[in-house]
Design an enzyme around this catalytic site. Structure first.
Site, PDB file in Angstrom:
ATOM      1  N   HIS A  69      52.549  35.863 -79.919  1.00 16.63           N
ATOM      2  CA  HIS A  69      52.234  36.708 -81.067  1.00 16.63           C
ATOM      3  C   HIS A  69      51.097  36.139 -81.924  1.00 16.63           C
ATOM      4  O   HIS A  69      50.576  36.824 -82.789  1.00 16.63           O
ATOM      5  CB  HIS A  69      53.485  36.996 -81.912  1.00 16.63           C
ATOM      6  CG  HIS A  69      53.995  35.844 -82.727  1.00 16.63           C
ATOM      7  ND1 HIS A  69      55.044  35.058 -82.329  1.00 16.63           N
ATOM      8  CD2 HIS A  69      53.619  35.357 -83.927  1.00 16.63           C
ATOM      9  CE1 HIS A  69      55.294  34.144 -83.244  1.00 16.63           C
ATOM     10  NE2 HIS A  69      54.432  34.307 -84.236  1.00 16.63           N
ATOM     11  N   ASP A 104      57.513  34.740 -75.784  1.00 16.74           N
ATOM     12  CA  ASP A 104      56.612  34.481 -76.902  1.00 16.74           C
ATOM     13  C   ASP A 104      55.807  33.201 -76.691  1.00 16.74           C
ATOM     14  O   ASP A 104      55.571  32.438 -77.635  1.00 16.74           O
ATOM     15  CB  ASP A 104      57.376  34.411 -78.226  1.00 16.74           C
ATOM     16  CG  ASP A 104      56.453  34.559 -79.436  1.00 16.74           C
ATOM     17  OD1 ASP A 104      55.324  35.065 -79.252  1.00 16.74           O
ATOM     18  OD2 ASP A 104      56.855  34.154 -80.549  1.00 16.74           O
ATOM     19  N   GLY A 108      52.277  31.066 -90.479  1.00 15.81           N
ATOM     20  CA  GLY A 108      51.175  30.254 -90.027  1.00 15.81           C
ATOM     21  C   GLY A 108      51.629  29.051 -89.237  1.00 15.81           C
ATOM     22  O   GLY A 108      50.838  28.423 -88.544  1.00 15.81           O
ATOM     23  N   ASN A 109      52.904  28.690 -89.294  1.00 16.39           N
ATOM     24  CA  ASN A 109      53.423  27.580 -88.520  1.00 16.39           C
ATOM     25  C   ASN A 109      53.629  27.946 -87.048  1.00 16.39           C
ATOM     26  O   ASN A 109      53.831  27.065 -86.212  1.00 16.39           O
ATOM     27  CB  ASN A 109      54.771  27.108 -89.085  1.00 16.39           C
ATOM     28  CG  ASN A 109      54.609  26.192 -90.274  1.00 16.39           C
ATOM     29  OD1 ASN A 109      55.064  26.488 -91.370  1.00 16.39           O
ATOM     30  ND2 ASN A 109      53.940  25.078 -90.062  1.00 16.39           N
ATOM     31  N   SER A 110      53.612  29.213 -86.717  1.00 15.88           N
ATOM     32  CA  SER A 110      53.912  29.626 -85.355  1.00 15.88           C
ATOM     33  C   SER A 110      52.955  29.032 -84.340  1.00 15.88           C
ATOM     34  O   SER A 110      51.755  28.948 -84.568  1.00 15.88           O
ATOM     35  CB  SER A 110      53.857  31.148 -85.229  1.00 15.88           C
ATOM     36  OG  SER A 110      55.016  31.722 -85.744  1.00 15.88           O
ATOM     37  N   GLY A 167      58.606  49.876 -65.072  1.00 15.37           N
ATOM     38  CA  GLY A 167      57.585  50.908 -64.914  1.00 15.37           C
ATOM     39  C   GLY A 167      57.463  51.860 -66.087  1.00 15.37           C
ATOM     40  O   GLY A 167      56.854  52.928 -65.975  1.00 15.37           O
TER      41      GLY A 167
END
Length: 414
Positions: A153, A183, A256-258, A314
């Site tokens: 993300h 993620d 912002g730490n991600s 699909g």
């Protein structure tokens, strides 16, 4: 050309990656491409801490590792042969053996392996014209040759990705691969002799162990160090319709730490931070992807550009969870709908159509995207699933063969 459910709003790339209310006027509901979505939910509202900054960083240098009596082992895989694993010390860091470092020592060793990531994306705002949107996050260097792990993300939808090292050097990064389900994303910069984190073993963690986060909160405070403990193991949360099993920590996590790392008392990387709780009177609820889970994805993304063995139904699914969204999409019921059907897929040949309302999968009632993804995830590539849908006032039953999910492009430069 995929047929799709009528949508009156466009997905926007916004500055703060958050599962909480974003900094935009309107946000479309959760979508998933079968097994491939991401989302959040626990007993609390969980928010992805990615957009404006980065979270935790690097780890042990080989010299210090050997100083502490550990031998750094190189993984034999040809794809990640430069990744350093601390594997022969299996005792907890809080045991009487006492090889736990001080927080300042961990910070000093890890800081150089933490990077700041800045992404840009062009957004078409209609009559106003095109707008360039900027976001920021963090990453952790895993090889001296420039492979960096971060969150999907953080980089998803980016037209450009730039990396800033602790010494101020800046590089344009190449996107190697992303996986929205876990993620995790891998990017690469053209640099050598970088300080890489030493990868620990998240299966050895115990509740109460020291946890240290180093990152770039708010996209402006690079190198920030916070500490806490491992508050819980195997915490199950749902993020954008995907069930995730995460580490929980009370180390301060901020937007912002991600994409940064979570380190143990020996300075080993044991998690990739990806979410935090948010809401009134909620404190100390941060989450990280266990490094053992992240590394298997890291290896596949480098080798294939995607995670092998993932099933593909699909279809792209759409969860509608409130009446306002239902009104926007002009549907009468809350729940999971088929948003689009891939041309040439088994779903299309079986007869599924955009707008179909999902009733059940293999006889199990579906009320959320998490329910749908869990039911699909229980199968392997090549197996069949039974899907019941409501179309108009008529119930239809379909049998679909699951294929392997392979992105259109395994890797790309941005």
């Amino acid at each position: 050309m995929n047929e799709h459910l009528n949508n009156q709003t466009n997905e926007q790339y916004f500055n703060e990656y958050s599962i909480q209310e974003p900094q935009i006027k309107q946000r479309p509901p959760k979508r998933s491409r079968g097994k491939k979505a991401l989302a959040v939910f626990a007993a609390v509202t969980v928010m992805a801490a990615c957009s404006v900054c980065g979270y935790l960083g690097g780890v042990y240098a080989n010299g210090k590792a050997q100083e502490n009596g550990n031998s750094a082992n190189l993984n034999n895989s040809s794809n990640n042969s430069n990744v350093v694993y601390m594997s022969n010390n299996t005792s907890p860091v809080n045991s009487e053996g006492g090889d736990e470092l001080s927080i300042s020592e961990i910070a000093a060793m890890a800081a150089d392996s933490v990077v700041e990531i800045v992404v840009q994306s062009a957004s078409d705002t209609g009559y106003i014209g095109q707008t360039i949107l900027t976001g920021a996050g963090s990453g952790v260097i895993l090889t001296q040759s420039g492979y960096i792990i971060t969150n999907n993300h953080v980089v998803e939808g980016a037209d450009s990705i730039n990396v800033r090292l602790r010494n101020g050097e800046e590089y344009e990064a190449k996107l190697i691969g992303t996986d929205s389900k876990s993620d995790i994303a891998v990017i690469k910069i053209d640099a050598e002799n970088l300080t890489a984190a030493v990868v620990g073993d998240s299966s050895l963690l115990q509740v109460g162990e020291l946890a240290v986060a180093i990152g770039n909160p708010l996209g402006e405070l690079g190198g920030t160090v916070t500490d806490g403990i491992i508050s819980a193991l195997d915490r199950e949360i749902t993020i954008d319709g995907v069930n995730m099993t995460l580490l929980q920590t009370n180390a301060a996590i901020n937007p912002g730490n991600s994409g940064g790392g979570l380190f143990n008392g020996r300075g080993e990387l044991i998690g990739i931070v990806n979410a935090k709780s948010s809401g009134t009177d909620i404190e100390g609820l941060g989450f990280a992807i266990p490094i053992n889970d992240a590394m298997s994805v890291f290896d596949d993304l480098i080798e294939y550009g995607y995670v092998s063995g993932r099933v593909d139904v699909g279809m792209e699914m759409l969860e509608i969870s409130d009446t306002a969204t239902a009104y926007m999409y002009r549907v009468s019921q809350l729940g999971v709908y088929v948003y689009s059907v891939e041309s040439g897929s088994y779903a299309q040949s079986a007869g599924l159509k955009a707008g179909d309302y999902i009733l059940s999968v293999d006889g199990k009632e579906i009320s959320s995207l998490a329910d749908f993804n869990s039911a699909i995830d229980a199968h392997s590539v090549g197996e069949q699933v039974e899907i019941s849908v409501l179309r108009g006032k008529t119930v239809h039953d379909f049998t679909i063969t699951l294929t392997e999910y392979v992105p259109n492009a395994h890797s790309s430069s941005v």
